[in-house]
Design an enzyme around this catalytic site. Structure first.
Site: not given
Ligand code: NAD
Length: 501
Positions: A182, A234-235, A238-239, A256, A290, A337, A391
């Site tokens: 996804k 992701g964030s 959400v993680g 991550e 990130c 954003q 962040e």
């Molecule tokens: P996000 O957390 O908003 O979304 C990430 C993914 O999670 C998307 O596909 C989103 O649709 C999905 N999602 C949203 N809600 C969910 C839920 N309840 N259950 C499961 N999945 C869900 O992040 P974003 O805005 O897409 O990306 C930016 C973030 O990603 C920043 O915080 C950045 O630091 C982080 N990031 C981290 C790394 C790393 O390797 N540490 C790399 C790139 C980006």
């Protein structure tokens, strides 16, 4: 509604069980260019939990055959996929710039990272080394092998729309797992480009499934009992949710998440090089990495000189549509954003930091239809301020002072995250002390906080990660499990730890 994988219709489908299909919802969502919101790139499936469940069932069926395909054969398919990406690099990069805004040079780099990772993992198909060790007993053989886990749920963000999916999907496949993917709803086209290449290279039906959509789909991937591994980037917010959702089923969860990375500039640094590094680290990818260097701590002896030059160079950066020549900084990925960036600029001013350059949205002329913001630098930042702690994910850099390396390291480690850090110094002792003392997953000397290569582990500590790593052979640990095997050929009962000679 027409559903097809033909780009000319501008309606894109999910890939489930080897077929491009519409969502059961009958709904689509728009994907627009952040540099110009009139530019509709395409319409994508707004998928439902049922769509995700169908994809999981297909992946579970496909697993029963894919796991028996010898790893070197799986790897050959991946090798072909890498070759196809090489052929399409330019067009994939252009699609990516159009859907998420970063400049072409960088989207080419993103695609290149997917190529590098795919070639690297194709090589692993003939390695995937385990251990062979002597047994403590006579006529007994002892070894360990990697085994696949089953169906993997892959959830990715928008900022590296092809690189990050490749970091997860390719090692999952070479290990013998199947995948339900996804992607972020802001970058579904790059996801489809990647998955189509895998399909064309010969990945069998059901081995890779793609379901576009929002949190509903992500929730199914984090909770469904058939999913054995959830790999999420992701964030942090959400993680955490993904982690909580996956915990009752004891899934393997690879996270991550966010970062608040720092560059340390010591008084013996080559200042021009440090400025160059801070510009690239802070404003590359519009600060939407990130690993972006959103904090810089500078030794007080060179603080004024550094800040003056850093601001002068940041002001001169060319902001614009990333598809155009000469543009160095693209738009924020979305209106929300951009709103976050603007909110933090206000927070910084209220907290009493000095706005050195930037600070405004760009909305006149060529900027009128996109989400642009000036490269922004705050000086006199205190380490406890929110702009130095949270962040932002935009073109905003907070500059602080320090009087010693120890103070710089304390500031560096004094945040919730632990992804990347760097130091500029000409003193090897200082460099090694900082390398040892910064509690991050990645560290650079005389280079900015960004620039990871695919054959080393990638990931962070604290609120950035949960102890796993992607990339390098460390990625295999996420997508395989160890099995230790003992073969007794003595023909009699031998008891470990008891029948010792
Ligand atoms: P996000 O957390 O908003 O979304 C990430 C993914 O999670 C998307 O596909 C989103 O649709 C999905 N999602 C949203 N809600 C969910 C839920 N309840 N259950 C499961 N999945 C869900 O992040 P974003 O805005 O897409 O990306 C930016 C973030 O990603 C920043 O915080 C950045 O630091 C982080 N990031 C981290 C790394 C790393 O390797 N540490 C790399 C790139 C980006």
């Amino acid at each position: 509604m027409r559903t097809s994988d033909d780009t000319s219709t501008r309606v894109f489908s999910n890939l489930v069980d080897g077929k491009w299909v519409a969502s059961s919802s009958g709904r689509l969502f728009d994907n627009r260019n952040p540099a110009d919101d009139r530019d509709l790139i395409g319409r994508f499936q707004e998928s439902t939990p049922e769509d995700a469940e169908r994809a999981i069932a297909a992946a579970a069926r496909a697993y029963e055959e894919w796991r028996f395909v010898p790893a070197p054969r799986r790897a050959e398919i991946l090798f072909r996929a890498a070759q196809l990406i090489v052929e399409r690099k330019e067009s994939f990069a252009r699609d990516m710039t159009r859907e998420m805004g970063k400049v072409l040079e960088e989207t080419r780099g993103d695609v290149q990272e997917a190529i590098d990772m795919t070639y690297f993992m194709a090589g692993e198909g003939r390695r995937m080394y385990g251990q062979t060790v002597p047994s403590e007993l006579r006529d007994k053989f002892a070894m360990s092998v990697r085994q696949p886990l089953g169906v993997c749920g892959i959830i990715t963000p928008w900022n590296f729309p092809m690189a990050i999916p490749s970091w997860k999907i390719v090692p999952a496949l070479v290990c013998g797992n199947t995948v339900v993917f996804k992607p972020s709803s802001l970058t579904p086209l790059s996801a489809i480009n990647f998955v189509k290449v895998l399909e064309e290279a010969g990945i069998p039906p059901g081995v890779v499934n793609l379901v576009t959509g929002g949190p509903d789909v992500g929730t199914v991937l984090s909770t469904h009992e058939v999913i054995k591994v959830v790999s999420f980037t992701g964030s942090t917010a959400v993680g955490r949710l993904v982690n909580q959702n996956a915990a009752p089923g004891f899934k393997k969860v690879h996270l991550e998440m966010g970062g608040k990375n720092i560059i340390i500039v010591m008084d013996d640094a080559q200042l021009e090089l440090a400025v160059e590094g801070c510009l690239w680290g802070g404003f590359g990818t519009t600060g939407q990495r990130c690993t972006a260097a959103s904090r810089v701590v500078v030794h007080e002896k060179v603080y004024e000189e550094f800040l003056g030059e850093f601001a002068r160079r940041a002001k001169a950066l060319h902001v614009g549509n990333g598809a155009q020549d000469g543009v160095q900084v693209g738009p924020s990925v979305s209106e929300s954003q951009l709103a976050t960036v603007m909110k933090y600029v206000e927070i910084g001013k209220r907290e009493g930091a000095t706005l050195v350059t930037g600070g405004h949205r760009l909305e006149q002329g060529e900027y009128a239809r996109g989400w642009f913001h000036e490269p922004t630098i705050f000086g006199d930042v205190q380490p406890s301020m929110r702009i130095a702690q949270e962040e932002i994910f935009g073109p905003v850099v907070s500059v602080m002072r320090c009087g010693s390396l120890a103070e710089a390291v304390e500031i560096g480690n004094g945040v919730a995250y632990g992804l990347s850090a760097s130091i500029y110094t000409r003193n090897v002792n200082t460099a090694f002390a900082a390398m040892r003392d910064m509690y991050t997953g990645i560290f650079y000397v005389n280079a900015p906080t960004i620039g990871a290569e695919v054959h080393l582990p990638f990931g962070g500590t604290k609120a950035t990660g949960n102890g796993h790593r992607e990339a390098g052979i460390a990625a295999l640990d996420v997508f395989s499990e160890w099995k230790s095997i003992y073969v007794d050929f003595s023909g009699r009962l031998q008891r470990a730890q008891i029948d010792v000679e």
